[in-house]
Structure formats: C-alpha cells, structure tokens
Enzyme design. Structure first.
Site, mmCIF file in Angstrom:
data_model
loop_
_atom_site.group_PDB
_atom_site.id
_atom_site.type_symbol
_atom_site.label_atom_id
_atom_site.label_comp_id
_atom_site.label_asym_id
_atom_site.label_seq_id
_atom_site.Cartn_x
_atom_site.Cartn_y
_atom_site.Cartn_z
ATOM 1 N N HIS A 234 -9.889 49.183 -46.493
ATOM 2 C CA HIS A 234 -9.687 48.197 -47.501
ATOM 3 C C HIS A 234 -9.352 46.735 -47.052
ATOM 4 O O HIS A 234 -8.467 46.324 -46.506
ATOM 5 C CB HIS A 234 -8.294 48.445 -48.413
ATOM 6 C CG HIS A 234 -8.430 49.824 -49.235
ATOM 7 N ND1 HIS A 234 -9.120 49.416 -50.404
ATOM 8 C CD2 HIS A 234 -8.319 50.983 -48.910
ATOM 9 C CE1 HIS A 234 -9.049 51.057 -51.019
ATOM 10 N NE2 HIS A 234 -8.621 51.776 -50.185
ATOM 11 N N CYS B 263 -14.229 52.017 -49.610
ATOM 12 C CA CYS B 263 -13.472 53.422 -49.814
ATOM 13 C C CYS B 263 -14.300 54.470 -50.657
ATOM 14 O O CYS B 263 -15.293 55.044 -50.447
ATOM 15 C CB CYS B 263 -12.038 53.420 -50.045
ATOM 16 S SG CYS B 263 -11.260 52.949 -48.697
ATOM 17 N N GLU C 216 -9.141 44.206 -48.658
ATOM 18 C CA GLU C 216 -8.423 43.383 -49.603
ATOM 19 C C GLU C 216 -7.097 43.140 -49.381
ATOM 20 O O GLU C 216 -6.182 42.286 -49.967
ATOM 21 C CB GLU C 216 -8.659 43.650 -51.079
ATOM 22 C CG GLU C 216 -8.036 44.894 -51.413
ATOM 23 C CD GLU C 216 -9.058 46.067 -51.228
ATOM 24 O OE1 GLU C 216 -8.855 47.129 -51.785
ATOM 25 O OE2 GLU C 216 -10.177 46.036 -50.308
#
Length: 510
Positions: free
Chosen positions: A167, A79, A169
């Site tokens: 993302h 990002c 994660e």
C-alpha cells in the site's frame, strides 16, 4: 484527455487515503464504487484500483468490467487490484502460507524502471493481504520483491498497467508518495495543477453558470465548511445568498450569539433562528444514534422549509457537505465501502421542499477546505476552528437527550475547550470535545457519597478526519481540567480521557 484520476473502490479501508495522497500531489481524483463505473471515461487520465477485504478467489468477490480501461489507460492496481488483474488475466493467486501483514522491505528492484524512480532497495513498505500472486498475469514483468513476497510489483508489457502488493498510500510505506508520483506524473503524464486557487476560480465559474441570478439559502454552522461554502457562494452571487444560522439547542455554550457576532464584518447576509425547543422536543426519549441523526436532519429541513418561504423566489439550498461526508455515507449496496454513519446533510431533500441542492465543497477533504478558505482571504481564526458535528452535542450525549444533559455537557465542554486555548494546546489538536456517558458512578464529595454522571474527554490529531490518533495531552492539563469540571459542574463526579485511535474507533462516540 483530462487531468483527473479515477479510483475504483473495492472496499478497502485505505481507499480514502489513496485519494488523499493523490490530492497532495496537486492532482484531482474521484472515488467511485467498482460496480458503478462512469459511463464517460474521457475525463480521466489514469485509473487506480484499490485494495479490498475480499479474496479474488471468492465467489462473491468484486468483479468489474475493465475492458474500457485495461490497455487503454494507465492503471495502478494496489493489492486486491493487482491480484484481480493476475487472477483474471493468465496469472495465479493463491493463499499465502502466512498472512502478509505489516512492515516489509523491498529486497530487489528491477533496474531503470520509471515506476521505481528514486525508490531505494530496502525501502520500507506496508503489506496487508492473505492471498499472494504466485504467477504473474500474461505479459507481465516482475519489478520488485520483498523477503516473503516474490511478486511485490509488476508491469504488463505493451500497456501502462502496474500492479503492487503493498500500500503506497499509508505512511508506513516510507516512499509511497514517490511511488504515486512516479506513476501519475512520470508515467501517466498528469499535470500537478489542482491547487486551492484553481479550485476556487473553477468553482465560482461553475456555480455562476449553474445558479445564474437565482437565490440560495445556506445553513451556516459557524464551522469551517459552511463558512467557506458561504464565501464561495457570496463571491458568485453576492446578495442573492441568504445565510441562516440555526440554533438547534445542541450547540456549544454561548455559541449561537458568539458565531452571529463573528460573522459580522464578513459581508454575508446572515439571519439567526433559535429553534432549540423544536429540536429538543423532537428528540425527547430517543436514544438510538442513527434515529437521533435522522430526527435532527428532519427538523433541520423543516426549519429551512419555513425560512425558505420568507425568502421570495429562493431556488437553492446550499450545504457545506465535504468529501468524507459523502464517502462515509455510501452504503454497502451502493458501493463496497461500509457505512460508518449517516450524515444529516447528505442524501438530498424531501419532495415537499422545492429547493435544489448546491454543495460547492463536496469533493474536498477538510484540510483542502481550509486551504481554499485561506485563498479566499478568510481569517485564520475562523479556518482554525475545530470540526464540530452537524448533529452537535446530540451525538456526544450517549442515550436520550434532555435539557439538563445538554446544559451539563455544555459546561463541561466549555471548561475543556477554554483550557486548551489557555494552555496553548488548541491549535495543536485537530478536534476536541466532551462526551456525556449513560452511566452514573459512585463518588465522594465532602463527607457525602455521590452517584453522578461520568464524562469522557477526547482530543485527536488528524489531517482530514479519515484517520486520527489520540493526543497525548499533558498530565498537568488533564489533572487541572478534571478538577475544574468536577468542582464547577453539578452532577458530574468522574472524568476519563479517551485514548482510542481511528480506526478502530471513530472520532465521535455516536
């Protein structure tokens, strides 16, 4: 070249989750503020750039010097990191027509790319940004798009540099763990060798070299962290470890005697110190949560200073600090992550206390501490204990602390926790506790009007405490628990249940 990963934190709320996912791949990683790069980068085999609440176009945006990293080490830029590389290396970042936040799906993926090995087209990803990459950086090749984001992923030719505008994660990115594995294992070539057994062996060797034959004083709390730290240190220095369990007057009901009894048979040298009056007197009249924490920290250290003089030639103070304690105590000036709360066991010792600090668990998350404990042979009953805050009930009593309030909350908490055990719910909950609220409410008992205390019950599920969801406890359990509390605890006439998640709320109320 070592087998570690360096995560540069640009202030994202998700930075800690990146570390969690990397650790789940059995690869060690560390988080460092973007403006405090390690001087020695040789131990890191790959670098991850986190997201950020900033825009790369803002004047005050984080702007690190990556000259020793870019093109020299494998980089995964997430990002903000991906936008940063584009903005300062020949690309163009502009505001999105609409804020790109939430679930999206990959619509195209470039064929035969190791980065997207076993990632399917239409795979769900999670977006969170208001800017977008309009033009890729110099030498970049587009790897994937979504319906709304043309440049969802790219790599730079001639480098092991990858940028993504989603993302990996967060759990909402369904194949995010595979994306991280592709980058770290298949591209960066890191080995998945960081295990609890390996950590324990390495840590014992490091502690032995660091401490030698010197004596260590360790504060035990009865919790998982201090217990695992004690066993690690005991494995290293044996009888040179002197454990002290302090009653700060803010423990759960009967916890001081119960915990001392539980430590018998573990081979640890443990001394119990009842300093409850000293803590409660120091807290009298104080209602500010941060000042309460600091008072407890100060008195805690004073007690330890007194006790250290009774252990001849003690040189070290052992602490059960874990990684979330360290991360959450980083200030905005020391790094980009906002301080959520201070931790009374983070930040060193005052000058008058001549002990050096040793923190064998300070790079571990809570679930990792439990796995290390299991590898050391600690009983499951001890490892399964819910986390309990260092300041104890002081941060579960909103407002000032009195002996009466502590007594009330101890009784409420005991009913709640005992009920969870009886109903077989305790092990299904990450952490549970009761809060005494600084309000009185109207009630009716018998034929009389009452104006008494309100308590809140909280139970959350989590992996490491960095994020948490409230637990949907059975209505029947909550009903029975509420009735027991109101009937058995004088001074309480109302019970509520907290259904807030972290974020935006924290697990504790203060």
């Amino acid at each position: 070249m070592q087998n570690n990963v360096l995560i540069l934190d640009f202030g994202s709320q998700y930075t800690q989750l990146i570390a969690r996912r990397v650790r789940e791949l059995n690869i060690f990683c560390e988080i460092k503020p973007y403006n405090k790069l390690p001087t020695d980068l040789t131990e890191y085999g790959a670098v991850i750039l986190s997201g950020s609440p900033y825009s790369v176009r803002a004047e005050d945006a984080p702007h690190p010097d990556l000259s020793e990293i870019k093109g020299k080490k494998p980089i995964l830029a997430i990002c903000y990191g991906a936008q940063y590389l584009a903005h300062f290396h020949g690309g163009n970042v502009a505001p999105s027509n609409t804020r790109e936040y939430g679930r999206a799906r990959l619509t195209t993926i470039k064929n035969d790319e190791p980065f997207f090995y076993e990632i399917s087209e239409s795979s769900q990803v999670w977006m969170s940004h208001s800017d977008t990459i309009k033009e890729l950086p110099t030498g970049a090749v587009r790897l994937a798009s979504t319906t709304d984001v043309e440049n969802a992923a790219y790599r730079i030719e001639g480098e092991q540099t990858f940028g993504i505008q989603f993302h990996p994660e967060v759990y909402h990115t369904i194949q995010g763990k595979q994306v991280l594995e592709n980058f770290l294992v298949h591209i960066a070539g890191l080995k998945q060798t960081w295990t609890p057994d390996a950590f324990a062996e390495t840590t014992v060797n490091e502690l032995r070299e660091k401490i030698g034959n010197e004596k260590v004083i360790l504060g035990l709390s009865g919790g998982v962290d201090s217990t695992v730290a004690a066993v690690l240190l005991h494995k290293t220095i044996g009888e040179n470890l002197h454990c002290i369990f302090v009653n700060n007057g803010l423990l759960r009901k009967n916890e001081f005697t119960d915990v001392l009894e539980q430590y018998k048979g573990m081979g640890l040298n443990v001394k119990g110190v009842d300093a409850s009056a000293r803590f409660l007197d120091a807290l009298a009249g104080e209602s500010d949560p941060e000042r309460k924490r600091k008072i407890i920290g100060r008195v805690f250290i004073e007690v330890f200073d007194d006790e250290s003089h009774m252990v001849e030639d003690a040189k070290w103070l052992g602490q059960g600090t874990i990684y979330p304690d360290v991360i959450e105590s980083v200030s905005a000036t020391g790094g980009p992550s906002a301080t959520i709360k201070s931790h009374h066991n983070v930040g060193g010792l005052p000058d008058f206390m001549k002990l050096k600090v040793v923190e064998p668990l300070k790079m571990l998350f809570k679930d990792e501490v439990r796995r290390v404990g299991a590898s050391l042979g600690i009983a499951e009953e001890r490892l399964g204990r819910h986390p309990f805050p260092g300041p104890g009930l002081a941060i579960r009593i909103l407002g000032d602390i009195t002996y009466e309030k502590v007594s009330i909350l101890q009784e409420v908490d005991a009913i709640f926790i005992d009920g969870l055990r009886k109903w077989g719910l305790y092990d299904k909950v990450w952490q549970a506790g009761a809060m005494l609220l600084p309000v009185n409410s109207v009630g009716v008992m018998g034929d009389e009007r009452t104006y008494e205390k309100c308590v809140a019950l909280r139970a959350v599920e989590s992996t490491d405490g960095m994020t948490a969801d409230w637990v949907n406890l059975p209505y029947e359990f909550l009903q029975k628990t509420s009735n027991e509390i109101i009937n058995r605890v004088p001074g309480v006439n109302r019970v509520v249940y907290d259904i807030s998640s972290k974020p935006p709320a924290t697990i504790e109320w203060e």
